[in-house]
Design an enzyme around this catalytic site. Structure first.
Site, mmCIF file in Angstrom:
data_model
loop_
_atom_site.group_PDB
_atom_site.id
_atom_site.type_symbol
_atom_site.label_atom_id
_atom_site.label_comp_id
_atom_site.label_asym_id
_atom_site.label_seq_id
_atom_site.Cartn_x
_atom_site.Cartn_y
_atom_site.Cartn_z
ATOM 1 N N TYR A 146 1.505 -1.708 0.112
ATOM 2 C CA TYR A 146 -0.149 -0.090 0.304
ATOM 3 C C TYR A 146 1.316 1.112 0.002
ATOM 4 C CZ TYR A 146 -3.712 3.812 1.314
ATOM 5 O OH TYR A 146 -4.059 4.626 1.714
ATOM 6 N N ASP A 241 9.552 2.730 -0.737
ATOM 7 C CA ASP A 241 8.298 3.642 0.657
ATOM 8 C C ASP A 241 8.688 3.310 1.356
ATOM 9 O OD1 ASP A 241 4.730 3.633 -0.457
ATOM 10 O OD2 ASP A 241 6.211 4.081 1.341
ATOM 11 N N LYS A 269 5.028 9.638 8.557
ATOM 12 C CA LYS A 269 5.239 8.864 9.490
ATOM 13 C C LYS A 269 5.724 9.795 10.801
ATOM 14 C CE LYS A 269 2.439 4.765 8.090
ATOM 15 N NZ LYS A 269 1.346 5.092 8.301
HETATM 16 P P1 KE4 Z 1 -0.535 8.355 3.970
HETATM 17 O O1 KE4 Z 1 -0.742 9.500 2.962
HETATM 18 O O2 KE4 Z 1 -1.429 8.087 4.720
HETATM 19 O O3 KE4 Z 1 0.278 9.741 5.142
HETATM 20 O O4 KE4 Z 1 0.698 7.360 3.447
HETATM 21 C C1 KE4 Z 1 0.375 6.793 2.397
HETATM 22 C C2 KE4 Z 1 1.414 5.596 3.094
HETATM 23 C C3 KE4 Z 1 2.074 5.093 1.789
HETATM 24 N N1 KE4 Z 1 3.177 3.794 2.299
HETATM 25 C C4 KE4 Z 1 3.002 3.535 3.161
HETATM 26 C C5 KE4 Z 1 3.853 2.438 3.464
HETATM 27 C C6 KE4 Z 1 2.133 3.196 3.769
HETATM 28 O O5 KE4 Z 1 1.900 2.560 5.188
HETATM 29 C C7 KE4 Z 1 1.081 4.458 3.502
HETATM 30 C C8 KE4 Z 1 0.301 4.960 4.803
HETATM 31 N N2 KE4 Z 1 -0.272 3.385 6.039
HETATM 32 C C9 KE4 Z 1 -1.805 3.669 6.556
HETATM 33 C C10 KE4 Z 1 -1.613 2.157 7.136
HETATM 34 N N3 KE4 Z 1 -0.080 1.575 6.614
HETATM 35 C C11 KE4 Z 1 -2.582 5.023 6.891
HETATM 36 C C12 KE4 Z 1 -2.989 4.608 7.746
HETATM 37 C C13 KE4 Z 1 -4.798 4.814 7.009
HETATM 38 O O6 KE4 Z 1 -4.749 4.928 5.980
HETATM 39 O O7 KE4 Z 1 -5.807 5.430 7.444
#
Ligand code: KE4
Length: 433
Positions: A146, A241, A269
């Protein structure tokens, strides 16, 4: 002991009237673990309190940012000092340079970087840059990976899509994902076959160097080196990523752990210390293609927001002490051994996957090394386990296809708490009550 969550229930009903699904991000909805989401009142150190006053040891950590726990004193001090000077200017500030310099020191493959406001923005921008730099359009990602919710990556993705069983999001035209190739994670042969056939048309491979969005799945020893060799040979770009793993598994991220250099890296994060942030960076010759120095456009009103940057700098300063990661590794090791032994005693088949302070439990007796093996685990048992752990005061991410986290605010006795809570939860499951 069942939890009293009346106030959360009331707030959820109220939220449903004005917010889709009652939540501002799908995976918070507890859809796959049952029950309604808990509304949180506050966090302090290693703990969360919900609006009904229940206290939990927080193993979700807001999905990764809170490696220091809630409101660490260094971040609170940095924010209270910073906010007196204003919150945002839409103009450059010195502290944005300071944070960028820190990141380039910690991760030398990042010679230049651009700050944005989320991981999604970081990934979206890195892919646009990769396509411009190579003049190619095909992107390779991995099943269960993801990378945020930008259109062209919502194919066989992990995290909330995996939890909700949405292979591809509605509203994304087939033309948009036509250039996205999705392969099994940790499967070198399949990647090699693709590159033999089509390598010269691939702009980039994007990979979570340690997968976190199918649950925690570390790379097999040959996987990341193979991606590096194949992309190098065909002049494609390798994008790590590290939105989860950046500063989670060490200040150098997964690329330092596995000694594999990426051409571009995305971050988020932890970099913002709990405030909204993202970043993408890498080779200077690539980054200089970004406007205004080059033709690749990317922009953002709150990019480099001084509050997020101040919180990020304060966080990275604490993390620059190697003893922080040494302690997280010791606690992680203690937890992994304790959970494995507890599952054996309860005769419950459980796989514990862990890297440093990120971990996942899968209810299966077979190793979990990719998305299909993760999906074979018993997610109904995970849901029962999650509910039981909540009742015992441990807040795990409410989804099988997510990673749990330890924080530096935790102690060895918190590990004992998790292990003891898990043991009785395993026994509950084993009795199939
Ligand atoms: P954000 O747009 O949510 O800040 O980041 C996207 C993203 C990109 N790459 C990786 C490896 C990620 O894990 C994420 C976002 N992670 C999720 C949960 N694993 C965020 C939680 C959510 O979607 O509420």
């Amino acid at each position: 002991m069942t939890l009293s969550t009346q106030k959360s229930k009331m707030l959820f009903e109220r939220a449903l009237r004005v917010i889709p699904g009652g939540v501002n991000s799908p995976v918070r909805a507890f859809k796959t673990v049952g029950g309604d989401p808990l509304f949180i009142e506050r966090g302090e150190g290693a703990y969360l309190w919900d609006v009904d006053g229940n206290r939990y040891l927080d193993c979700c950590g807001s999905w990764g940012p809170l490696i220091l726990g809630h409101s660490p004193s260094e971040v609170v001090a940095a924010l209270s000092e910073r906010i007196e000077n204003g919150t945002t200017f839409g103009a450059p500030t010195e502290i944005e340079i300071e944070l960028a310099e820190m990141v380039t020191r910690f991760m030398p493959t990042i010679q230049k970087l651009r700050l944005v406001s989320s991981g999604t923005e970081a990934v979206m921008s890195a892919l646009r840059l990769a396509r411009a730099a190579t003049n190619r359009s095909k992107i390779v990602k991995f099943e269960g990976g993801y990378h945020g919710h930008s259109d062209h990556l919502l194919s066989k993705a992990g995290s909330g899509l995996a939890s909700l069983g949405i292979p591809n999001s509605a509203g994304v035209p087939a033309a948009i994902t036509a250039d996205t190739i999705t392969l099994p994670y940790n499967d070198v042969q399949t990647v090699e076959a693709l590159f033999r056939a089509d390598g010269n048309s691939i702009a980039a491979v994007i990979v979570e160097p340690i997968a976190g969005n199918m649950g925690c799945v570390p790379p097999k020893p040959d996987f990341l080196p193979a991606l590096r060799q194949l992309t190098e040979r065909t002049h494609s770009l390798l994008i790590f990523d590290e939105v989860i793993t950046g500063f989670r598994v060490g200040t150098g991220g997964a690329q330092a752990l596995y000694h594999v250099s990426a051409d571009l890296t995305t971050l988020g994060k932890i970099l913002g210390g709990g405030l909204p942030i993202g970043a993408y960076g890498g080779r200077a010759d690539l980054m200089d293609l970004i406007a205004p120095s080059g033709p690749v456009y990317q922009a953002g009103t709150l990019s480099g927001n001084p509050l997020a940057v101040a919180a990020g700098i304060a966080t990275l300063k604490v993390l620059s002490d190697p003893k922080v990661y040494e302690r997280l590794e010791r606690m992680g090791n203690q937890l992994e051994a304790g959970l494995t032994a507890a599952a054996e005693r309860a005769e419950t088949p459980v796989q514990v996957n862990r890297m440093g302070s990120m971990f996942s439990l899968f209810f299966t007796n077979r190793a979990v090394t990719d998305y299909s093996s993760a999906k074979r685990s018993n997610t109904a048992e995970f849901a029962r386990f999650h509910r039981k752990m909540l009742e015992k005061g441990v807040y795990l991410p409410p989804s099988q296809f997510e990673t749990a986290f330890l924080s530096a605010a935790m102690t060895n006795s918190d590990m004992v708490h998790i292990i003891e809570a898990a043991e009785s939860s395993f026994q509950f499951i084993a009795r199939k009550e």
